[in-house]
Design an enzyme around this catalytic site. Structure first.
Site, mmCIF file in Angstrom:
data_model
loop_
_atom_site.group_PDB
_atom_site.id
_atom_site.type_symbol
_atom_site.label_atom_id
_atom_site.label_comp_id
_atom_site.label_asym_id
_atom_site.label_seq_id
_atom_site.Cartn_x
_atom_site.Cartn_y
_atom_site.Cartn_z
ATOM 1 N N PRO A 24 0.820 -1.210 0.000
ATOM 2 C CA PRO A 24 0.000 0.000 0.000
ATOM 3 C C PRO A 24 0.854 1.261 0.000
ATOM 4 C CG PRO A 24 -0.817 -1.591 1.596
ATOM 5 C CD PRO A 24 0.500 -2.105 1.113
ATOM 6 N N GLU A 25 0.345 2.290 -0.658
ATOM 7 C CA GLU A 25 1.055 3.560 -0.720
ATOM 8 C C GLU A 25 0.388 4.550 0.223
ATOM 9 O OE1 GLU A 25 2.634 4.559 -4.451
ATOM 10 O OE2 GLU A 25 2.439 2.529 -5.233
ATOM 11 N N ARG A 69 11.654 -4.495 -7.566
ATOM 12 C CA ARG A 69 10.263 -4.139 -7.815
ATOM 13 C C ARG A 69 10.035 -3.951 -9.317
ATOM 14 N NH1 ARG A 69 7.697 -3.514 -3.257
ATOM 15 N NH2 ARG A 69 8.856 -2.982 -1.370
ATOM 16 N N ASN A 83 5.588 1.956 -5.203
ATOM 17 C CA ASN A 83 6.061 1.624 -6.537
ATOM 18 C C ASN A 83 5.188 2.199 -7.654
ATOM 19 O OD1 ASN A 83 8.199 0.307 -7.916
ATOM 20 N ND2 ASN A 83 6.780 -1.303 -8.553
ATOM 21 N N LYS A 107 3.562 5.173 5.479
ATOM 22 C CA LYS A 107 2.876 3.899 5.278
ATOM 23 C C LYS A 107 2.592 3.182 6.593
ATOM 24 C CE LYS A 107 5.133 3.298 0.804
ATOM 25 N NZ LYS A 107 5.891 2.391 -0.070
#
Length: 276
Positions: free
Chosen positions: A2-3, A250, A165, A51
């Site tokens: 999660p961002e 990533r 990401n 986060k």
């Protein structure tokens, strides 16, 4: 993972469900805190920090959690069936007379004194969605290591907190450079625009169920998740390769035409995975 916008939404849901209410059920299913009992205490607030989630509880206590890749907090009206996953994945239960918050697959869960929250989040840079946001400090942090790849610098939560990401890839597209460009080579005008752009993207999405960076209905993102599909600006196929963030590789997306600069060749494994 999660961002910042997603964590902000999770904090708001938890706050709306728990804040100002007395806990009637408390179950922390991690060995270190398994005997902790928070029943009878009032939840004061739930605050996002980058986060991280900080649930502050009467008596000077904070329940710190981090979702990482698979974690989630689910809210249920009392009496409703819990559907967030099998019981063995539950790490925390916080209940009131009306609702119950259930934490699934939480890789980080700790109970600490509120006065000691800095132990958990003190290393973070300015929070893009927080009251401590400082664009000058965030930019200075990003530019501190001129040889570091821009994508890595954006993901480093010690520089600025909240970018994941997806936003990394979208920001690099909007800045018109590859994620592998050394931050010291970022043109001055684009560097100056970076903090404003990052904050604008997260603020625009913090109240939205579907993340959007393009403003186009049905075409929500410019590059993320669009490998081999045509760029929305120039039509060039979007490319995909891995980029590290200091802890893991990533998947990273970019347009080789709209984003000039250094970039790796896609790995054979990546190419095969998108032709099967």
């Amino acid at each position: 993972m999660p961002e910042g916008d997603t964590v902000w939404q999770a904090a708001r849901r938890l706050h709306d469900a728990l804040a100002g209410r007395v806990l009637t059920r408390s179950d922390l299913r991690v060995p270190r805190f398994a005997t902790a009992d928070l029943t009878g205490r009032t939840v004061l607030d739930v605050t996002p920090r980058g986060k991280h989630l900080l649930t502050r509880i009467e008596g000077g206590l904070t329940l710190h959690s981090h979702l990482r890749m698979d974690g989630a907090w689910k809210i249920y009206e009392n009496g409703r069936r819990w559907t967030g996953g099998p019981g063995h994945q539950i790490r925390a239960i916080l209940g009131t007379t009306e609702r119950t918050a259930v934490g699934y697959r939480l890789p980080v869960l700790e109970l600490l004194r509120t006065a000691d929250e800095s132990r958990a989040v003190g290393h973070l840079g300015p929070d893009l969605l927080g009251p401590d946001w400082d664009p000058d400090r965030a930019l200075a942090n990003v530019l501190r290591d001129p040889a570091r790849a821009l994508g890595e610098a954006l993901l480093d939560q010690r520089n600025l907190a909240g970018i994941g990401n997806v936003f990394k890839c979208e920001m690099c597209f909007l800045l018109g450079v590859t994620p592998w460009l050394p931050v010291g080579d970022l043109p001055a005008d684009r560097a100056a625009h970076l903090p404003e752009l990052a904050k604008k993207l997260l603020e625009f999405n913090r109240d939205r169920p579907i993340r959007v960076t393009t403003g186009r209905r049905g075409q929500d993102l410019y590059v993320y998740g669009r490998a081999r599909r045509p760029c929305l600006r120039c039509g060039t196929p979007i490319r995909l390769a891995d980029q590290g963030d200091g802890s893991r590789e990533r998947p990273t997306y970019w347009c080789p035409t709209c984003q000039p600069g250094p970039s790796p060749a896609p790995s054979p494994a990546r190419r095969r995975s998108h032709t099967m």
